[in-house]
Design an enzyme around this catalytic site. Structure first.
Site, short mmCIF file in Angstrom:
data_model
loop_
_atom_site.label_atom_id
_atom_site.label_comp_id
_atom_site.label_asym_id
_atom_site.label_seq_id
_atom_site.Cartn_x
_atom_site.Cartn_y
_atom_site.Cartn_z
N CYS A 143 0.93 -1.15 -0.04
CA CYS A 143 0.06 0.03 -0.08
C CYS A 143 0.88 1.25 0.11
CB CYS A 143 -0.99 0.10 1.23
SG CYS A 143 -2.34 1.19 1.12
N HIS A 248 -3.89 -5.26 -0.14
CA HIS A 248 -3.40 -5.69 0.95
C HIS A 248 -3.47 -7.18 1.08
CE1 HIS A 248 -3.06 -1.99 3.50
NE2 HIS A 248 -4.05 -1.50 2.53
N GLU A 250 -2.53 -9.18 2.99
CA GLU A 250 -2.97 -9.72 4.30
C GLU A 250 -4.50 -9.89 4.76
OE1 GLU A 250 -1.87 -6.69 3.83
OE2 GLU A 250 -2.18 -5.32 5.12
N ASP A 291 -24.10 -10.43 15.28
CA ASP A 291 -24.68 -9.50 16.39
C ASP A 291 -24.04 -10.10 17.70
OD1 ASP A 291 -25.72 -7.87 14.49
OD2 ASP A 291 -27.84 -8.66 15.07
N ASP A 449 -29.98 2.38 12.12
CA ASP A 449 -31.31 1.57 12.36
C ASP A 449 -32.41 2.05 12.07
OD1 ASP A 449 -29.24 -0.54 13.35
OD2 ASP A 449 -28.88 0.67 14.85
O1 1PR Z 1 -25.37 2.39 18.97
O2 1PR Z 1 -22.94 2.51 18.43
O3 1PR Z 1 -23.89 1.18 20.40
O4 1PR Z 1 -24.25 0.28 17.98
C1 1PR Z 1 -24.80 -0.57 18.26
C2 1PR Z 1 -24.88 -1.49 16.93
O5 1PR Z 1 -25.65 -2.85 17.31
C3 1PR Z 1 -25.62 -0.65 15.70
O6 1PR Z 1 -24.75 -1.15 14.66
C4 1PR Z 1 -26.91 -1.55 15.67
O7 1PR Z 1 -27.20 -1.79 14.42
C5 1PR Z 1 -26.38 -2.94 16.26
N1 1PR Z 1 -27.70 -3.44 16.97
C6 1PR Z 1 -28.11 -3.02 18.23
N2 1PR Z 1 -29.20 -3.94 18.49
C7 1PR Z 1 -29.39 -4.87 17.70
C8 1PR Z 1 -30.24 -5.88 17.84
O8 1PR Z 1 -30.52 -6.46 16.82
N3 1PR Z 1 -31.24 -5.81 19.01
N4 1PR Z 1 -28.09 -5.36 15.63
C9 1PR Z 1 -28.41 -4.44 16.54
C10 1PR Z 1 -28.45 -4.82 14.51
C11 1PR Z 1 -29.03 -5.63 12.51
C12 1PR Z 1 -28.07 -6.16 11.54
C13 1PR Z 1 -28.28 -7.65 11.16
C14 1PR Z 1 -29.04 -7.51 10.10
C15 1PR Z 1 -29.23 -8.59 9.34
N5 1PR Z 1 -28.62 -5.85 13.85
O9 1PR Z 1 -26.76 -6.05 11.91
O10 1PR Z 1 -27.34 -8.13 11.45
O11 1PR Z 1 -30.44 -6.78 10.03
O12 1PR Z 1 -29.86 -9.74 9.64
P1 1PR Z 1 -30.78 -10.70 8.90
O13 1PR Z 1 -30.04 -11.05 7.63
O14 1PR Z 1 -30.99 -11.79 9.80
O15 1PR Z 1 -31.88 -9.84 8.56
P2 1PR Z 1 -24.20 1.64 18.90
#
Ligand code: 1PR
EC number: 4.3.2.10
Length: 594
Positions: A143, A248, A250, A291, A449
């Protein structure tokens, strides 16, 4: 360009007192009286002065030590992990003499051109590097480690480089309709005798950079491959034992490891026939998302929500447990994920540095996973129970040090965007602004979100309203997308459109676009939302939430400008393998990394 972090340089002690190179006399060294004919004539090298008294040690061993020039400006953990994975031990450069004594030297340039040259000049490393390279010793620049070999760079410049290769490193031209930085998996046009690229063929490798050198008559003899992004740029150079790559290795999966391996073991016979195909441009990325949170027993688990509700609909109401984060990430890497995201979903209430499991997850994962890793959750300023204040920069730094390539900010970016939309003033104080200033915007993702809110008329709310493809429950034809914080628990007075525009201004390099309504439903991405946001910003958008079949991935790429698509549930429940998604996309004529 890869995320920088502020750590002590291995040879920081020499920065203030420049070593007198002429008095340096390595044991077992031989004098090299003249540079080899491989290199440019002096008059082409600008005004760079080569010390006449440097000595270079003759290569004596083919042991498993590789010398690493880590000048302390950034995160080279990934390259260390990759080298260890390939069975090598690492010797850090402490003095210019260590460069001259190296049997093989890797220079993973990190950060910006000007500060890198400044450190190299002040420490005497620039002179040692030129001598080492001039004498055709085994060298691999990565890089910025490629860019520094050129005459100069326009990055905060012009700034003079090492001057070994003719040419000026310039910025990609975003007016040509491309998004800068160039982030993602791109294919190479590999020339003859590239040697370390023997296994690459036209498979994709991973790039993250805003500046590049372009091919010219003067430097054509150096070029071993080029890549197209807006225009054709130099993706690797080779002369004799001297190699450098703009991508990259790596972070380029197995093919990247093979590049490193071929550098470390020159003259390896070609073991694989490079794959044939029509790879030609930036591939669409398929991202696996984990998650992560503690379950009620205190174990860190990968969980998955239904519209963000991660608890089982049972009497126990426990947190859904879909596996162990490190194991699953390793599996998804093997399955062909182009990137892996960890979201610490309770980070908004549990301070991520308060206990360290997420940091441990990153450290362990990055030992065996050689594609980009993103981590999010809880990135904000924080004061703990004992009154100790942590800045968001410290939190991010710890994540980068532990193996993350990008961090993702959720709630805190919403608050910052609200302020910015209200005042029109960039304070420079938000976590988003600070982290992107220090680490570069390519290292900062904003995770949104949003929840769909139907309205009857576009003027009903002061936010961007769109006509929806499928009307609402009461026949509403319009909707806006309300941003939320704290894992969807609180709606905020800002729409996804306004937020996306604001965070781009504040320094986000990418947007992870979730959709609470679609999360875990398996009915497809919210095309209206993804189209709205990916048409409105100049940074890459990752479509997330709702994938249920491979067809949902092709749909989102065909109907929107998303650069990547992310899924969780279908991969965790093993309903659809990542490779099946890739193969489907290929069949549909959508370029992916296979
Ligand atoms: O607010 O800076 O502390 O970040 C928290 C992070 O955690 C954010 O990125 C938020 O999107 C994520 N988050 C918080 N609560 C949840 C929850 O599910 N209760 N998850 C959550 C977000 C959404 C996607 C998920 C897709 C695909 N999850 O990451 O993976 O919707 O899912 P699918 O393919 O099954 O439909 P902060």
């Amino acid at each position: 360009m890869i995320a920088m972090e502020a750590t002590a340089a291995p040879f920081s002690s020499v920065i203030s007192s420049r070593q007198n190179l002429s008095s340096y006399s390595p044991s077992s060294s031989i004098r090299v009286s003249s540079p080899t004919s491989l290199f440019l004539s002096r008059k082409n090298l600008g005004k760079f002065k080569y010390p006449r008294s440097l000595s270079v040690r003759a290569s004596s061993s083919s042991d498993s030590v590789v010398t690493l020039l880590d000048y302390g400006a950034g995160n080279v953990r990934s390259i260390r992990n990759a080298l260890r994975h390939l069975g090598f031990t690492i010797k850090d450069v402490q003095t210019p003499g260590d460069i001259l004594n190296a049997d093989r030297l890797i220079f993973p340039g990190v950060g910006a051109f000007a500060p890198a040259m400044d450190v190299l000049n002040k420490t005497g490393m620039a002179e040692a590097l030129c001598t080492y390279i001039e004498n055709d010793r085994p060298f691999l620049g990565i890089c910025l480690g490629l860019q520094l070999l050129f005459e100069s760079s326009e990055e905060n410049g012009p700034v003079k480089g090492l001057g070994l290769i003719p040419g000026i490193v310039g910025r990609f031209d975003s007016s040509a309709g491309i998004r800068v930085p160039h982030i993602g998996w791109n294919a190479l046009q590999v020339g003859k005798d590239s040697e370390i690229l023997d296994d690459v063929g036209n498979r994709h490798v991973y790039f993250v950079h805003s500046y590049r050198a372009i091919p010219s008559n003067e430097n054509k003899e150096w070029i071993s491959s080029t890549c197209n992004y807006g225009d054709s740029f130099i993706s690797s150079i080779r002369r004799g034992n001297v190699h450098a790559v703009q991508f990259h290795p790596e972070k380029s999966g197995e093919v990247g490891l093979s590049v490193l391996n071929r550098f470390l073991h020159p003259n390896l016979p070609a073991t694989k026939k490079p794959m044939e195909g029509k790879a030609s441009k930036l591939a669409k990325r398929v991202i696996a998302c984990l998650d992560v949170r503690s379950n009620d027993k205190g174990d860190l688990v990968v969980t998955k929500g239904d519209q963000y509700d991660v608890r089982e609909q049972s009497n126990e109401n426990e947190v859904r447990n879909l596996g162990k984060p490190v194991d699953l990430a390793g599996q998804y890497y093997k399955d062909g994920a182009d990137e892996i995201s960890f979201l610490n979903i309770t980070g908004f209430r549990d301070f991520p540095l308060g206990d360290l499991p997420m940091i441990q997850v990153l450290r362990h994962t990055s030992k065996n996973v050689f594609v980009p890793l993103t981590v999010g959750g809880g990135i904000r300023d924080f004061t703990d129970a004992s009154g100790r204040y942590y800045s968001s920069l410290e939190v991010a730094a710890e994540y980068f040090r532990s193996g993350a390539d990008k961090i993702s900010i959720g709630s805190d970016a919403v608050y910052a965007a609200e302020e910015f939309v209200k005042s029109g003033v960039k304070t420079g104080n938000s976590s988003l602004e600070q982290i992107s200033r220090v680490y570069g915007n390519q290292a900062v993702v904003v995770s949104i979100d949003p929840r769909r809110v139907y309205v009857n008329h576009p003027d009903d709310v002061p936010y961007k309203v769109i006509r929806v493809t499928n009307p609402g429950p009461n026949g509403e034809e319009y909707a806006w997308y309300q941003c939320t914080v704290s894992g969807g628990r609180e709606g905020r007075p800002i729409g996804a459109y306004e937020l996306a525009k604001a965070v781009e201004e504040l320094g986000a390099g990418e947007i992870l676009l979730n959709c609470i309504d679609c999360d875990g439903q398996g009915k497809g991405f919210d095309i209206d939302l993804v189209k709205l946001i990916s048409d409105s910003v100049g940074i890459p958008v990752i479509a997330s939430s709702g994938a249920g079949t491979p067809g949902h991935f092709s749909e989102v790429f065909e109907k929107t400008n998303a650069f990547a698509a992310l899924a969780a549930g279908i991969f965790h429940r093993k309903e659809v393998p990542i490779q099946a998604v890739k193969e489907h996309l290929q069949e549909e004529g959508i370029e992916v990394r296979i």
